[in-house]
Scaffold this active site. Structure first.
Site, PDB file in Angstrom:
ATOM      1  N   PRO A 198     -10.332  20.959  77.164  1.00 54.54           N
ATOM      2  CA  PRO A 198     -11.635  21.584  77.452  1.00 54.54           C
ATOM      3  C   PRO A 198     -11.740  22.249  78.827  1.00 54.54           C
ATOM      4  O   PRO A 198     -11.256  21.713  79.819  1.00 54.54           O
ATOM      5  CB  PRO A 198     -12.622  20.411  77.339  1.00 54.54           C
ATOM      6  CG  PRO A 198     -11.798  19.183  77.433  1.00 54.54           C
ATOM      7  CD  PRO A 198     -10.452  19.521  76.884  1.00 54.54           C
ATOM      8  N   ASN A 199     -12.387  23.394  78.807  1.00 58.20           N
ATOM      9  CA  ASN A 199     -12.718  24.196  79.998  1.00 58.20           C
ATOM     10  C   ASN A 199     -11.526  24.908  80.634  1.00 58.20           C
ATOM     11  O   ASN A 199     -11.705  25.654  81.598  1.00 58.20           O
ATOM     12  CB  ASN A 199     -13.446  23.351  81.055  1.00 58.20           C
ATOM     13  CG  ASN A 199     -14.794  22.878  80.542  1.00 58.20           C
ATOM     14  OD1 ASN A 199     -15.549  23.673  79.984  1.00 58.20           O
ATOM     15  ND2 ASN A 199     -15.087  21.603  80.701  1.00 58.20           N
TER      16      ASN A 199
ATOM     17  N   ARG B 127     -13.244  30.201  88.254  1.00 60.59           N
ATOM     18  CA  ARG B 127     -13.953  29.296  89.171  1.00 60.59           C
ATOM     19  C   ARG B 127     -12.994  28.259  89.733  1.00 60.59           C
ATOM     20  O   ARG B 127     -11.900  28.071  89.201  1.00 60.59           O
ATOM     21  CB  ARG B 127     -15.074  28.557  88.418  1.00 60.59           C
ATOM     22  CG  ARG B 127     -16.339  29.389  88.312  1.00 60.59           C
ATOM     23  CD  ARG B 127     -17.343  28.687  87.437  1.00 60.59           C
ATOM     24  NE  ARG B 127     -17.465  29.383  86.170  1.00 60.59           N
ATOM     25  CZ  ARG B 127     -17.947  28.853  85.051  1.00 60.59           C
ATOM     26  NH1 ARG B 127     -18.331  27.593  85.036  1.00 60.59           N
ATOM     27  NH2 ARG B 127     -18.050  29.555  83.954  1.00 60.59           N
TER      28      ARG B 127
ATOM     29  N   TYR C   4      -7.666  24.668  91.092  1.00 62.07           N
ATOM     30  CA  TYR C   4      -6.847  25.011  89.915  1.00 62.07           C
ATOM     31  C   TYR C   4      -6.033  26.297  90.066  1.00 62.07           C
ATOM     32  O   TYR C   4      -5.302  26.664  89.150  1.00 62.07           O
ATOM     33  CB  TYR C   4      -7.753  25.117  88.680  1.00 62.07           C
ATOM     34  CG  TYR C   4      -8.457  23.820  88.353  1.00 62.07           C
ATOM     35  CD1 TYR C   4      -7.727  22.655  88.100  1.00 62.07           C
ATOM     36  CD2 TYR C   4      -9.841  23.740  88.317  1.00 62.07           C
ATOM     37  CE1 TYR C   4      -8.364  21.454  87.812  1.00 62.07           C
ATOM     38  CE2 TYR C   4     -10.492  22.543  88.023  1.00 62.07           C
ATOM     39  CZ  TYR C   4      -9.745  21.411  87.783  1.00 62.07           C
ATOM     40  OH  TYR C   4     -10.372  20.229  87.497  1.00 62.07           O
TER      41      TYR C   4
ATOM     42  N   ASN D 197      -2.115  19.695  78.135  1.00 58.06           N
ATOM     43  CA  ASN D 197      -2.997  19.377  79.247  1.00 58.06           C
ATOM     44  C   ASN D 197      -4.322  18.944  78.608  1.00 58.06           C
ATOM     45  O   ASN D 197      -5.112  19.797  78.188  1.00 58.06           O
ATOM     46  CB  ASN D 197      -3.209  20.578  80.164  1.00 58.06           C
ATOM     47  CG  ASN D 197      -4.097  20.216  81.359  1.00 58.06           C
ATOM     48  OD1 ASN D 197      -4.734  19.157  81.376  1.00 58.06           O
ATOM     49  ND2 ASN D 197      -4.143  21.089  82.352  1.00 58.06           N
TER      50      ASN D 197
ATOM     51  N   ALA E 171     -10.242  17.062  80.745  1.00 54.37           N
ATOM     52  CA  ALA E 171     -11.127  15.909  80.964  1.00 54.37           C
ATOM     53  C   ALA E 171     -10.892  14.784  79.951  1.00 54.37           C
ATOM     54  O   ALA E 171     -11.158  13.610  80.249  1.00 54.37           O
ATOM     55  CB  ALA E 171     -12.585  16.360  80.925  1.00 54.37           C
TER      56      ALA E 171
ATOM     57  N   GLU F  60       2.846  15.518  79.015  1.00 56.14           N
ATOM     58  CA  GLU F  60       1.492  15.754  79.551  1.00 56.14           C
ATOM     59  C   GLU F  60       1.612  16.527  80.866  1.00 56.14           C
ATOM     60  O   GLU F  60       2.490  16.207  81.677  1.00 56.14           O
ATOM     61  CB  GLU F  60       0.854  14.380  79.812  1.00 56.14           C
ATOM     62  CG  GLU F  60      -0.499  14.398  80.509  1.00 56.14           C
ATOM     63  CD  GLU F  60      -0.926  12.988  80.976  1.00 56.14           C
ATOM     64  OE1 GLU F  60      -0.098  12.038  80.917  1.00 56.14           O
ATOM     65  OE2 GLU F  60      -2.070  12.859  81.437  1.00 56.14           O
TER      66      GLU F  60
ATOM     67  N   HIS G 286      -0.720  18.436  84.216  1.00 60.29           N
ATOM     68  CA  HIS G 286      -1.978  18.715  84.907  1.00 60.29           C
ATOM     69  C   HIS G 286      -1.709  19.690  86.037  1.00 60.29           C
ATOM     70  O   HIS G 286      -0.716  19.557  86.760  1.00 60.29           O
ATOM     71  CB  HIS G 286      -2.585  17.435  85.493  1.00 60.29           C
ATOM     72  CG  HIS G 286      -2.952  16.449  84.440  1.00 60.29           C
ATOM     73  ND1 HIS G 286      -4.063  16.605  83.655  1.00 60.29           N
ATOM     74  CD2 HIS G 286      -2.323  15.332  84.007  1.00 60.29           C
ATOM     75  CE1 HIS G 286      -4.120  15.604  82.786  1.00 60.29           C
ATOM     76  NE2 HIS G 286      -3.076  14.821  82.969  1.00 60.29           N
TER      77      HIS G 286
ATOM     78  N   ARG H 249      -7.626  13.008  93.737  1.00 62.26           N
ATOM     79  CA  ARG H 249      -8.992  13.511  93.532  1.00 62.26           C
ATOM     80  C   ARG H 249      -9.967  12.340  93.329  1.00 62.26           C
ATOM     81  O   ARG H 249      -9.713  11.234  93.759  1.00 62.26           O
ATOM     82  CB  ARG H 249      -8.987  14.496  92.353  1.00 62.26           C
ATOM     83  CG  ARG H 249      -8.055  15.703  92.611  1.00 62.26           C
ATOM     84  CD  ARG H 249      -8.097  16.701  91.483  1.00 62.26           C
ATOM     85  NE  ARG H 249      -9.441  17.235  91.317  1.00 62.26           N
ATOM     86  CZ  ARG H 249      -9.840  17.908  90.237  1.00 62.26           C
ATOM     87  NH1 ARG H 249      -9.000  18.127  89.255  1.00 62.26           N
ATOM     88  NH2 ARG H 249     -11.074  18.354  90.156  1.00 62.26           N
TER      89      ARG H 249
HETATM   90  O1  CA2 Z   1      -5.604  19.261  86.790  1.00 58.25           O
HETATM   91  C1  CA2 Z   1      -5.717  19.425  85.576  1.00 58.25           C
HETATM   92  O2  CA2 Z   1      -4.981  20.146  84.918  1.00 58.25           O
HETATM   93  C2  CA2 Z   1      -6.887  18.740  84.844  1.00 58.25           C
HETATM   94  O3  CA2 Z   1      -6.405  18.330  83.558  1.00 58.25           O
HETATM   95  C3  CA2 Z   1      -7.974  19.790  84.710  1.00 58.25           C
HETATM   96  C4  CA2 Z   1      -9.259  19.248  84.103  1.00 58.25           C
HETATM   97  C5  CA2 Z   1      -9.718  17.979  84.822  1.00 58.25           C
HETATM   98  O4  CA2 Z   1     -10.835  17.430  84.157  1.00 58.25           O
HETATM   99  C6  CA2 Z   1      -8.613  16.928  84.897  1.00 58.25           C
HETATM  100  O5  CA2 Z   1      -9.101  15.827  85.638  1.00 58.25           O
HETATM  101  C7  CA2 Z   1      -7.379  17.496  85.567  1.00 58.25           C
HETATM  102  C8  CA2 Z   1     -10.379  20.298  84.207  1.00 58.25           C
HETATM  103  C9  CA2 Z   1     -10.073  21.574  83.488  1.00 58.25           C
HETATM  104  C10 CA2 Z   1     -11.203  22.533  83.718  1.00 58.25           C
HETATM  105  O6  CA2 Z   1     -10.718  23.607  84.503  1.00 58.25           O
HETATM  106  C11 CA2 Z   1     -11.608  24.455  85.086  1.00 58.25           C
HETATM  107  C12 CA2 Z   1     -11.084  25.616  85.584  1.00 58.25           C
HETATM  108  C13 CA2 Z   1     -11.897  26.512  86.205  1.00 58.25           C
HETATM  109  C14 CA2 Z   1     -13.242  26.261  86.317  1.00 58.25           C
HETATM  110  C15 CA2 Z   1     -13.773  25.097  85.815  1.00 58.25           C
HETATM  111  C16 CA2 Z   1     -12.937  24.201  85.181  1.00 58.25           C
END
Ligand code: CA2
Length: 147
Positions: free
Chosen positions: A10-11, A18, A23, A75, A78, A99, A101, A108
């Site tokens: 997700p996301n 953003r 990221y 990946n 969340a 997996e 990330h 974090r």
């Molecule tokens: O670091 C990673 O790859 C995560 O899997 C990314 C997830 C986060 O919840 C994990 O804890 C770590 C979040 C992905 C959402 O990515 C966004 C990118 C741009 C703007 C908002 C969210």
């Protein structure tokens, strides 16, 4: 030809729009292009999916063996920290799973320090931005070849 399934949780479709300090600036489309080039060099077919829905991700994992995939690069985003359903699907799928990330989840917020997924995958690569994906794919290809 060997087939690998890449799943973005997700996301991750928001990448590059953003939170670039966490990221990076690469979009998901750019990461997917990098992975496709890497897979082509390795003569492996890559199918790439992104979903914001837990059940859809569980379905993709659950059908992967029947759909003739040899491995999964995921990946879970969340869902890493919350989804017993994704964990159980991975544990039951009978495939090699890696997996990845983008960020170092251990540097974090505390709620990100626990991955429900890590205990049921072959390995986890994290903290290297988009390179986590290419390193993860290389590791997965190696595991599939030496299986
Ligand atoms: O670091 C990673 O790859 C995560 O899997 C990314 C997830 C986060 O919840 C994990 O804890 C770590 C979040 C992905 C959402 O990515 C966004 C990118 C741009 C703007 C908002 C969210």
């Amino acid at each position: 030809m060997k087939k690998i399934l890449v799943i973005h949780g997700p996301n991750l479709d928001l990448l590059g729009t953003r939170e670039p300090t966490i990221y990076g600036r690469l979009t998901l489309a750019k990461i997917n292009r990098m992975l496709k080039i890497q897979a082509k060099k390795a003569k492996v077919a890559l199918v790439i999916k992104q979903s914001n829905h837990e059940g859809a991700i569980v379905d993709l994992i659950g059908r992967a063996k029947k759909n003739k995939f040899q491995g999964i690069l995921i990946n879970p985003a969340a869902y890493t920290h919350t989804s017993v359903a994704v964990r159980d699907a991975i544990a039951a799928c009978g495939l090699i799973v890696v997996e990845v990330h983008l960020s170092n989840i251990y540097s974090r917020e505390e709620f990100r320090h626990k991955s429900l997924i890590s205990p049921v995958v072959c390995g986890t690569i994290l903290g290297f931005g988009a390179n986590s994906y290419t390193l993860g794919l290389a590791a997965l290809l190696d595991l599939i070849r030496t299986k």
